[in-house]
Write an enzyme that holds these catalytic residues in place. Structure first.
Site, PDB file in Angstrom:
ATOM      1  N   SER A   7     -14.933   1.255  20.697  1.00 43.17           N
ATOM      2  CA  SER A   7     -15.112   0.784  19.318  1.00 43.17           C
ATOM      3  C   SER A   7     -16.110  -0.358  19.296  1.00 43.17           C
ATOM      4  CB  SER A   7     -13.780   0.280  18.760  1.00 43.17           C
ATOM      5  OG  SER A   7     -13.413  -0.933  19.395  1.00 43.17           O
ATOM      6  N   ASP A   8     -16.792  -0.531  18.159  1.00 41.15           N
ATOM      7  CA  ASP A   8     -17.469  -1.803  17.955  1.00 41.15           C
ATOM      8  C   ASP A   8     -16.367  -2.865  17.855  1.00 41.15           C
ATOM      9  OD1 ASP A   8     -19.274  -3.849  17.521  1.00 41.15           O
ATOM     10  OD2 ASP A   8     -20.444  -2.753  16.043  1.00 41.15           O
ATOM     11  N   TRP A   9     -16.767  -4.118  17.930  1.00 39.06           N
ATOM     12  CA  TRP A   9     -15.793  -5.201  18.059  1.00 39.06           C
ATOM     13  C   TRP A   9     -14.932  -5.339  16.790  1.00 39.06           C
ATOM     14  CZ3 TRP A   9     -17.769  -3.815  22.125  1.00 39.06           C
ATOM     15  CH2 TRP A   9     -17.621  -4.471  23.330  1.00 39.06           C
ATOM     16  N   SER A  10     -13.682  -4.938  16.918  1.00 40.44           N
ATOM     17  CA  SER A  10     -12.716  -4.916  15.807  1.00 40.44           C
ATOM     18  C   SER A  10     -12.977  -3.789  14.816  1.00 40.44           C
ATOM     19  CB  SER A  10     -12.681  -6.240  15.033  1.00 40.44           C
ATOM     20  OG  SER A  10     -12.455  -7.310  15.901  1.00 40.44           O
ATOM     21  N   ALA A  11     -13.641  -2.738  15.254  1.00 37.35           N
ATOM     22  CA  ALA A  11     -13.887  -1.603  14.359  1.00 37.35           C
ATOM     23  C   ALA A  11     -12.778  -0.554  14.438  1.00 37.35           C
ATOM     24  CB  ALA A  11     -15.232  -0.960  14.684  1.00 37.35           C
TER      25      ALA A  11
END
Ligand code: BGC
Length: 854
Positions: free
Chosen positions: A348-352
């Protein structure tokens, strides 16, 4: 006329290796500052380091049960996949040397300006999968889950960390696409947009390899790049991290960068999958994209990444057709893992990550692990364990997730003496965790070369350039000098002061040093005996005019910056508010041009600008589009200005006359919606495809760029290439008959579709006075029945030619290059009717025309 003029030019230097002596630092000049605000979790990066080598997802507690398919942040569908996967879907048919050799990522096919080899990574993946399965065979559920769950924000040495487990040492994931972020003794390379502007595969590959060597030297397992979003919106804040506004150019840049990075041993990450095309509302917008546009435009660079053997893909923050990217079964499972046969892992992108069930939609790893930074909980971690124990998620899927992640590690041979992480992204001064390993080697020479090779010469009247021992020069504008507090004045480069050589955000790194144009030019002026004057005050236009008056050459430097949404610079929240030059640039240029009839503009811009206020001014004799060049910016500019490098860069986007001429505009108004709808109504018609279709004359078209010499083209011929694999004969015949390709695992990356099918050859002659590099471009013209844009880039090469010499050039085309995506049949299909093509020097300067043999 132009060539006659050029022939009469006196060229002081010819193409060749520039002299590489870094200049001494000059005193910093006072330059106007712009306001910067930092929001969000990235402001935490300077806070103290809190590392525990035992930190693992077990430190992350369960989130509430309401995470089952729900989210506080917006629309979530329950993603139950209808697709089953073999553990390593094999996209290949029988390996067939030399076209399709078995490939290890550490020994990729050598780079070619006309690639004719399709690497086959399937056997290497198969071996890596077997090793990964063996390794996890005695793992508990919790241990497998740990492999999939980051340790939480700032709980490890890198921006992302997977904990160690038994014989697995864990993983360090680190930005960025142009440097090892937060590390010292590392090179600040030119941005992605700069290497795309070179249109030069060997330079793309070399940059990837040098970057990869630095990541490996620092003990990074997974480099968080390259970034390959498309530049759909000219103001898009992160466009400079990527490779421009055309899928083919972006795809080739991504392909070569990944082959280079992985050749060095580091895992590459293709990001951001997908449609993260603007920064405003990046976590709360739904990019609504039709299936054909998705396949032909936005997904293509990811397909090329899979073909390069990319080990990881990062899903983006936004929603696609109303479903979050990291929760998107269609994109992750169907297109990426099934059609493309992607065998690595999705992070995931960061916190996605938005749901535990994203695991079923194809997400394999959550980063940085916690739901929001420092929240102490996770959608994976304990929740994933519960979901597997409770039967919501199958053990087979968890095994697949852990296997993919560990297989990627084996695939890059990172189990064999890989360096341990020897820097600390969160605390660069901590003695215990920073070993200050110098990984720079001589990469500055490559930085300088790409800086020059990606510079585009847009205007050059009366042989103004290259400079020939001018009596004196005056440098006007803050972009000509150093920033007043050094090159790392702003955290994550979130500010604008002095020469612009990087945008801002996570896609940056610290400069070890930064050569300004003043330094690069002064060193050269010393050799010539020229006098150099300067004035870095952008706002005192009267002074600028006075300084320029009477001087032999007046160089005006200005720029335009952008970055990621968590930093706002001068009111620009990531995306650019407009397409005008920063720092009073237009007025400064006009003030100088009013006083000096040999005014040369040098522009360091993250993307296109509207340059109508001054481009036709008769006193503006030359315009140098210098781009985003990294730490050797000033030297690269001097090399081009003085002809040590004969310009060969070409625009990777269109420069319009009016912002309204672009087909897609930035959306900054959410109209009160929780999820902002962004309909990609322009479909296939992005950038030049739209200008061609709507008959809009741009200021400078996609693919444009001048040289200090001139070229002519001749002797076009096109020959079909016989496939040597009889196993594929039926597929090829069906394609020739206009049938869509069948859909299956790996069907879109299959050999028969991508092997060279036609070879186009022609000759290029250098008709000017100096050696130079021409970039012939091939544009396909599909029949009108195909409903394609008038011209579509499907090939380019680079040819270096001495004066009065002729070289043979070659561009090969695959069946895929000649296909369109058939939405109904869900396959690649050759359109009915004749396909023709042009070879030219830009998207509007065609020199040779041909037909594809039927
Ligand atoms: C960016 C990614 C980056 C990640 C880790 C995110 O905000 O979108 O490109 O890799 O942060 O820093």
């Amino acid at each position: 006329m132009l060539s006659k003029l050029l022939l009469s030019c006196i060229i002081p230097f010819v193409l060749g290796a520039p002299t590489l002596t870094p200049s001494a630092a000059t005193p910093s000049a006072s330059a106007g500052n712009v306001s910067t605000t930092v929001s969000g979790p990235y402001s935490l990066v300077t806070t103290s380091y809190n590392y525990s080598s035992t930190a693992a997802s077990s430190t992350i507690s369960s989130a509430s049960a309401s995470t089952l398919g729900a989210s506080t942040t917006g629309v979530i569908t329950v993603p139950l996949s209808s697709y089953s996967f073999t553990p390593y879907p094999t996209p290949t048919l029988s390996p067939l040397p030399p076209v399709y050799p078995a490939t290890d990522p550490l020994s990729p096919p050598s780079v070619s300006s006309d690639p004719q080899v399709v690497p086959d990574f399937a056997p290497a993946w198969a071996t890596a999968y077997q090793k990964a399965k063996n390794l996890i065979s005695d793992y508990t559920i919790e241990e497998k889950v740990n492999i999939t769950t980051g340790v939480g924000w700032a709980n490890g040495l890198c921006v992302g960390n997977i904990p160690s487990n038994k014989n697995f040492p864990g993983l360090c994931l680190e930005d960025s696409p142009l440097a090892v972020r937060f590390a010292d003794y590392a090179t600040a390379f030119p941005a992605g947009i700069q290497v795309a502007s070179t249109w030069n595969r060997p330079l793309m590959r070399a940059r990837g390899l040098a970057l990869g060597q630095e990541f490996k030297g620092k003990g990074v397992n997974i480099a968080l790049g390259p970034m390959m979003n498309m530049g759909r919106v000219a103001q898009g804040g992160r466009n400079w991290e990527g490779f421009g506004a055309d899928p083919f150019l972006t795809g080739e840049s991504a392909y070569e960068t990944i082959l280079g990075l992985q050749n060095a041993g580091v895992q590459a990450t293709a990001k951001h999958f997908i449609n993260n095309e603007q920064e405003h509302f990046r976590t709360s917008e739904s990019s609504n994209v039709d299936d054909r546009t998705q396949h032909e435009i936005y997904a293509h660079p990811f397909l090329r990444s899979v073909m390069a053997g990319v080990s990881s893909v990062m899903c983006s923050y936004n929603l696609i057709n109303e479903t979050y990217a990291c929760n998107n079964d269609k994109m992750l499972n169907d297109i990426l893992k099934r059609e493309y046969g992607f065998q690595g892992f999705v992070q995931s992108d960061w916190s996605a990550t938005m749901s535990t069930l994203s695991a079923v939609a194809g997400l394999d790893m959550t980063m940085p692990g916690d739901i929001t930074f420092d929240s102490g909980d996770s959608y994976f971690g304990g929740n994933l364990t519960d979901y597997v124990n409770d039967g919501y998620i199958s053990m087979a899927r968890l095994d697949d997730m852990a296997t993919r992640i560990i297989a990627a590690w084996y695939f890059l041979h990172q189990d064999e003496n890989y360096p341990v992480t020897n820097f600390n992204a969160f605390n660069p001064n901590d003695e215990a965790t920073n070993q200050h390993v110098n990984v720079q080697a001589d990469h500055y020479t490559l930085v300088r070369e790409i800086g020059a090779a990606g510079t585009v010469l847009l205007k050059n009247e009366n042989c103004t350039l290259p400079l020939n021992k001018p009596r004196n020069l005056v440098l006007i504008g803050s972009d000509a000098g150093p920033g007043k507090s050094g090159p790392n004045e702003f955290s994550d480069q979130g500010g604008s002061d002095g020469i612009l050589a990087m945008g801002w955000g996570s896609g940056t790194g610290n400069f070890p040093y930064l050569i300004s144009p003043l330094e690069g030019i002064q060193e050269r002026a010393r050799q010539d005996g020229s006098s150099v004057f300067w004035d870095f005050d952008d706002w005192n236009t009267a002074l600028a005019g006075n300084m320029a008056y009477g001087e032999a050459v007046a160089l005006v430097f200005t720029n335009s910056d952008s970055g990621e949404d968590y930093i706002t610079v001068d009111g620009n929240q990531g995306d650019r508010n407009n397409l005008t030059a920063w720092h009073n640039g237009d007025d400064l240029i006009l003030a100088v041009a009013a006083q000096n009839n040999n005014t040369i503009v040098v522009m360091n811009s993250v993307g296109p600008l509207i340059i109508e206020p001054w481009i036709e001014h008769p006193n503006i004799t030359a315009v140098v589009w210098a781009g985003i060049q990294g730490q050797e910016a000033g030297n690269a500019i001097a090399d081009v200005l003085y002809g040590a490098y004969n310009p060969s860069g070409r625009l990777p986007y269109t420069i319009a006359k009016d912002i309204a001429d672009y087909p897609a505009q930035l959306i900054t108004d959410d109209s009160g919606s929780e999820i902002v709808t962004i309909d990609y109504t322009e479909g296939l018609f992005i950038d030049y495809r739209h200008f061609d279709q709507a008959n809009i004359t741009p200021r400078f078209e996609f693919g444009f760029g001048l040289s200090y010499t001139t070229f002519t083209y001749s002797e076009l011929s096109v020959t079909p290439i016989q496939s040597s694999d009889t196993n594929q004969a039926d597929l090829i015949t069906a394609w020739q008959n206009g049938e869509a390709s069948p859909i299956a695992e790996g069907s879109s990356t299959a050999l028969w579709l991508h092997e060279p099918a036609f070879q186009v050859t022609f000759k290029v002659t250098n008709t000017g006075p100096v050696s130079g590099m021409e970039i012939p471009q091939l544009y396909i013209h599909f029949p009108s029945s195909a409903s394609e844009p008038p011209s579509v880039l499907k090939g380019f090469t680079n040819v270096e030619i001495s004066p009065s010499s002729t070289e043979q050039a070659s561009i090969t085309l695959s069946r895929y290059d000649l296909s369109i995506w058939d939405v109904v049949a869900q396959g690649w299909r050759k359109p009915d009717d004749q396909i023709s093509f042009s070879i030219g020097a830009s998207s509007r300067d065609f020199r040779l025309q041909g037909d594809i043999p039927t």
